[in-house]
Write a protein that holds these residues in place. Structure first.
Motif, PDB file in Angstrom:
ATOM      1  N   GLN A  14     -12.050   9.429   4.745  1.00  0.00           N
ATOM      2  CA  GLN A  14     -11.620   8.242   5.472  1.00  0.00           C
ATOM      3  C   GLN A  14     -10.610   7.444   4.650  1.00  0.00           C
ATOM      4  O   GLN A  14     -10.382   7.727   3.487  1.00  0.00           O
ATOM      5  CB  GLN A  14     -12.839   7.366   5.805  1.00  0.00           C
ATOM      6  N   ILE A  15     -10.031   6.423   5.262  1.00  0.00           N
ATOM      7  CA  ILE A  15      -9.150   5.512   4.541  1.00  0.00           C
ATOM      8  C   ILE A  15     -10.039   4.641   3.655  1.00  0.00           C
ATOM      9  O   ILE A  15     -10.910   3.931   4.164  1.00  0.00           O
ATOM     10  CB  ILE A  15      -8.352   4.619   5.514  1.00  0.00           C
ATOM     11  N   PRO A  16      -9.865   4.682   2.332  1.00  0.00           N
ATOM     12  CA  PRO A  16     -10.743   3.887   1.461  1.00  0.00           C
ATOM     13  C   PRO A  16     -10.460   2.389   1.602  1.00  0.00           C
ATOM     14  O   PRO A  16      -9.333   1.993   1.923  1.00  0.00           O
ATOM     15  CB  PRO A  16     -10.391   4.383   0.056  1.00  0.00           C
ATOM     16  N   PRO A  17     -11.466   1.559   1.377  1.00  0.00           N
ATOM     17  CA  PRO A  17     -11.271   0.111   1.512  1.00  0.00           C
ATOM     18  C   PRO A  17     -10.265  -0.459   0.515  1.00  0.00           C
ATOM     19  O   PRO A  17      -9.751  -1.555   0.723  1.00  0.00           O
ATOM     20  CB  PRO A  17     -12.668  -0.470   1.280  1.00  0.00           C
ATOM     21  N   THR A  18      -9.971   0.282  -0.551  1.00  0.00           N
ATOM     22  CA  THR A  18      -8.999  -0.192  -1.541  1.00  0.00           C
ATOM     23  C   THR A  18      -7.554   0.082  -1.132  1.00  0.00           C
ATOM     24  O   THR A  18      -6.626  -0.408  -1.780  1.00  0.00           O
ATOM     25  CB  THR A  18      -9.262   0.475  -2.904  1.00  0.00           C
ATOM     26  N   ALA A  19      -7.346   0.861  -0.070  1.00  0.00           N
ATOM     27  CA  ALA A  19      -5.987   1.133   0.397  1.00  0.00           C
ATOM     28  C   ALA A  19      -5.376  -0.154   0.946  1.00  0.00           C
ATOM     29  O   ALA A  19      -6.069  -0.973   1.548  1.00  0.00           O
ATOM     30  CB  ALA A  19      -6.000   2.219   1.467  1.00  0.00           C
ATOM     31  N   ILE A  20      -4.081  -0.328   0.736  1.00  0.00           N
ATOM     32  CA  ILE A  20      -3.410  -1.583   1.085  1.00  0.00           C
ATOM     33  C   ILE A  20      -2.661  -1.429   2.406  1.00  0.00           C
ATOM     34  O   ILE A  20      -1.735  -0.621   2.515  1.00  0.00           O
ATOM     35  CB  ILE A  20      -2.431  -2.010  -0.029  1.00  0.00           C
ATOM     36  N   PRO A  21      -3.051  -2.207   3.425  1.00  0.00           N
ATOM     37  CA  PRO A  21      -2.344  -2.128   4.705  1.00  0.00           C
ATOM     38  C   PRO A  21      -0.966  -2.786   4.614  1.00  0.00           C
ATOM     39  O   PRO A  21      -0.693  -3.564   3.703  1.00  0.00           O
ATOM     40  CB  PRO A  21      -3.263  -2.911   5.661  1.00  0.00           C
ATOM     41  N   VAL A  22      -0.105  -2.469   5.573  1.00  0.00           N
ATOM     42  CA  VAL A  22       1.219  -3.086   5.656  1.00  0.00           C
ATOM     43  C   VAL A  22       1.359  -3.679   7.049  1.00  0.00           C
ATOM     44  O   VAL A  22       1.634  -2.984   8.015  1.00  0.00           O
ATOM     45  CB  VAL A  22       2.339  -2.057   5.377  1.00  0.00           C
ATOM     46  N   ARG A  23       1.129  -4.994   7.114  1.00  0.00           N
ATOM     47  CA  ARG A  23       1.204  -5.708   8.386  1.00  0.00           C
ATOM     48  C   ARG A  23       2.381  -6.675   8.441  1.00  0.00           C
ATOM     49  O   ARG A  23       2.661  -7.263   9.470  1.00  0.00           O
ATOM     50  CB  ARG A  23      -0.108  -6.446   8.630  1.00  0.00           C
ATOM     51  N   SER A  24       3.034  -6.854   7.299  1.00  0.00           N
ATOM     52  CA  SER A  24       4.224  -7.702   7.218  1.00  0.00           C
ATOM     53  C   SER A  24       5.048  -7.214   6.028  1.00  0.00           C
ATOM     54  O   SER A  24       4.530  -6.512   5.150  1.00  0.00           O
ATOM     55  CB  SER A  24       3.838  -9.170   7.020  1.00  0.00           C
ATOM     56  N   PRO A  25       6.328  -7.588   5.957  1.00  0.00           N
ATOM     57  CA  PRO A  25       7.144  -7.164   4.810  1.00  0.00           C
ATOM     58  C   PRO A  25       6.552  -7.595   3.473  1.00  0.00           C
ATOM     59  O   PRO A  25       6.721  -6.899   2.469  1.00  0.00           O
ATOM     60  CB  PRO A  25       8.489  -7.845   5.073  1.00  0.00           C
ATOM     61  N   ASP A  26       5.835  -8.720   3.455  1.00  0.00           N
ATOM     62  CA  ASP A  26       5.236  -9.202   2.211  1.00  0.00           C
ATOM     63  C   ASP A  26       4.154  -8.272   1.685  1.00  0.00           C
ATOM     64  O   ASP A  26       3.819  -8.325   0.492  1.00  0.00           O
ATOM     65  CB  ASP A  26       4.643 -10.604   2.396  1.00  0.00           C
ATOM     66  N   ASN A  27       3.578  -7.435   2.564  1.00  0.00           N
ATOM     67  CA  ASN A  27       2.526  -6.503   2.139  1.00  0.00           C
ATOM     68  C   ASN A  27       3.077  -5.288   1.400  1.00  0.00           C
ATOM     69  O   ASN A  27       2.321  -4.556   0.762  1.00  0.00           O
ATOM     70  CB  ASN A  27       1.712  -6.016   3.331  1.00  0.00           C
ATOM     71  N   ILE A  28       4.377  -5.050   1.515  1.00  0.00           N
ATOM     72  CA  ILE A  28       4.964  -3.886   0.834  1.00  0.00           C
ATOM     73  C   ILE A  28       4.966  -4.160  -0.657  1.00  0.00           C
ATOM     74  O   ILE A  28       5.440  -5.198  -1.116  1.00  0.00           O
ATOM     75  CB  ILE A  28       6.384  -3.600   1.353  1.00  0.00           C
ATOM     76  N   ALA A  29       4.416  -3.242  -1.419  1.00  0.00           N
ATOM     77  CA  ALA A  29       4.299  -3.416  -2.868  1.00  0.00           C
ATOM     78  C   ALA A  29       5.669  -3.668  -3.488  1.00  0.00           C
ATOM     79  O   ALA A  29       6.644  -3.002  -3.126  1.00  0.00           O
ATOM     80  CB  ALA A  29       3.658  -2.184  -3.493  1.00  0.00           C
ATOM     81  N   PRO A  30       5.748  -4.612  -4.428  1.00  0.00           N
ATOM     82  CA  PRO A  30       7.031  -4.885  -5.093  1.00  0.00           C
ATOM     83  C   PRO A  30       7.677  -3.628  -5.677  1.00  0.00           C
ATOM     84  O   PRO A  30       8.904  -3.499  -5.676  1.00  0.00           O
ATOM     85  CB  PRO A  30       6.652  -5.885  -6.193  1.00  0.00           C
ATOM     86  N   ALA A  31       6.875  -2.701  -6.161  1.00  0.00           N
ATOM     87  CA  ALA A  31       7.412  -1.468  -6.748  1.00  0.00           C
ATOM     88  C   ALA A  31       8.173  -0.627  -5.739  1.00  0.00           C
ATOM     89  O   ALA A  31       9.017   0.189  -6.113  1.00  0.00           O
ATOM     90  CB  ALA A  31       6.276  -0.649  -7.358  1.00  0.00           C
ATOM     91  N   TYR A  32       7.879  -0.810  -4.450  1.00  0.00           N
ATOM     92  CA  TYR A  32       8.516  -0.001  -3.411  1.00  0.00           C
ATOM     93  C   TYR A  32       9.640  -0.730  -2.684  1.00  0.00           C
ATOM     94  O   TYR A  32      10.361  -0.120  -1.887  1.00  0.00           O
ATOM     95  CB  TYR A  32       7.479   0.456  -2.384  1.00  0.00           C
ATOM     96  N   ARG A  33       9.788  -2.026  -2.907  1.00  0.00           N
ATOM     97  CA  ARG A  33      10.824  -2.777  -2.200  1.00  0.00           C
ATOM     98  C   ARG A  33      12.207  -2.282  -2.598  1.00  0.00           C
ATOM     99  O   ARG A  33      12.436  -1.871  -3.722  1.00  0.00           O
ATOM    100  CB  ARG A  33      10.669  -4.272  -2.468  1.00  0.00           C
ATOM    101  N   ASP A  34      13.105  -2.304  -1.631  1.00  0.00           N
ATOM    102  CA  ASP A  34      14.474  -1.810  -1.842  1.00  0.00           C
ATOM    103  C   ASP A  34      14.503  -0.318  -2.169  1.00  0.00           C
ATOM    104  O   ASP A  34      15.383   0.151  -2.887  1.00  0.00           O
ATOM    105  CB  ASP A  34      15.185  -2.603  -2.948  1.00  0.00           C
ATOM    106  N   THR A  35      13.516   0.414  -1.662  1.00  0.00           N
ATOM    107  CA  THR A  35      13.490   1.872  -1.798  1.00  0.00           C
ATOM    108  C   THR A  35      13.248   2.481  -0.415  1.00  0.00           C
ATOM    109  O   THR A  35      12.848   1.767   0.525  1.00  0.00           O
ATOM    110  CB  THR A  35      12.354   2.348  -2.732  1.00  0.00           C
ATOM    111  N   PRO A  36      13.447   3.784  -0.260  1.00  0.00           N
ATOM    112  CA  PRO A  36      13.134   4.423   1.017  1.00  0.00           C
ATOM    113  C   PRO A  36      11.658   4.296   1.427  1.00  0.00           C
ATOM    114  O   PRO A  36      11.346   4.386   2.617  1.00  0.00           O
ATOM    115  CB  PRO A  36      13.529   5.878   0.785  1.00  0.00           C
ATOM    116  N   ILE A  37      10.757   4.077   0.455  1.00  0.00           N
ATOM    117  CA  ILE A  37       9.348   3.877   0.802  1.00  0.00           C
ATOM    118  C   ILE A  37       9.205   2.601   1.624  1.00  0.00           C
ATOM    119  O   ILE A  37       8.488   2.566   2.634  1.00  0.00           O
ATOM    120  CB  ILE A  37       8.461   3.790  -0.463  1.00  0.00           C
ATOM    121  N   ALA A  38       9.881   1.546   1.197  1.00  0.00           N
ATOM    122  CA  ALA A  38       9.851   0.293   1.953  1.00  0.00           C
ATOM    123  C   ALA A  38      10.440   0.497   3.344  1.00  0.00           C
ATOM    124  O   ALA A  38       9.917  -0.035   4.341  1.00  0.00           O
ATOM    125  CB  ALA A  38      10.604  -0.798   1.204  1.00  0.00           C
TER     126      ALA A  38
END
Length: 197
Positions: A14-38
């Motif tokens: 299953q999806i573990p409870p520690t996984a981070i959802p993305v419901r807004s741009p602010d939820n995207i991890a800083p490490a991924y911003r300005d990358t194709p992951i974002a």
């Protein structure tokens, strides 16, 4: 691959409870911003307007399960599909994309994956091969016994992380990110928010 939900199955699939959802741009991890992951997370989870992409900037390695479907613009990403998002044996395909300029990879596992605990489902797979492929039962049994251990996943999130680590070692100059796809929600989750040093 698709899996019939089993009430007795543990949460490793299953999806573990520690996984981070993305419901807004602010939820995207800083490490991924300005990358194709974002971009991937914005296109798929947030319904971002498609931009033109002159050539793929991302390689997605994900499961062959037909329920795993992404909302992406044309020419944005290469996609490799294999049961359980297992890329072993597909390294040259990944190398070809990297050689063509791809600097970002994401490995995307999903909940309800049939490769999680596949060794416990020998009989239906053997019976299916006999019925639908015309195999002899003994041939199907030998095939299962030979190949199932190579496809087995014990924990989806842990397997995705191990694949990511393996690819990071093989392609040290490439950003490799672990993600999970919820079949129920049809949304992507982040498994990490920081990058290794």
């Amino acid at each position: 691959m698709q899996n019939t939900p089993d009430p007795a199955q543990n949460f490793a699939n299953q999806i573990p409870p520690t996984a981070i959802p993305v419901r807004s741009p602010d939820n995207i991890a800083p490490a991924y911003r300005d990358t194709p992951i974002a971009d991937l997370l914005a296109y798929h989870n947030l319904g971002a307007e498609f931009r033109e992409h002159p050539k793929p900037s991302l390689l997605i390695a994900t499961c062959m399960d037909y329920r795993v479907a992404f909302r992406l613009p044309t020419d944005f990403a290469y996609i490799i599909r294999a049961g359980g998002a297992n890329t072993r044996g597909l390294e040259f395909h990944i190398s070809a994309a990297v050689a063509n300029g791809v600097k970002t990879i994401c490995v995307i596992g999903h909940d309800q994956c049939a490769m999680c605990g596949v060794s416990s489902r020998k009989q239906p797979i053997v019976d299916g091969l006999v019925e639908h492929a015309g195999w002899e039962k003994l041939e199907a049994e030998h095939h299962f016994e030979d190949r199932a251990p190579l496809a087995e996943i014990n924990n989806v999130a842990e397997f995705v992380r191990s694949e990511v680590e393996r690819l990071r070692q093989q392609f040290p100059e490439v950003l490799v990110a672990p993600l999970l796809y919820s079949v129920t929600e049809r949304k992507l989750y982040q498994l990490e928010t920081t990058l290794p040093r």
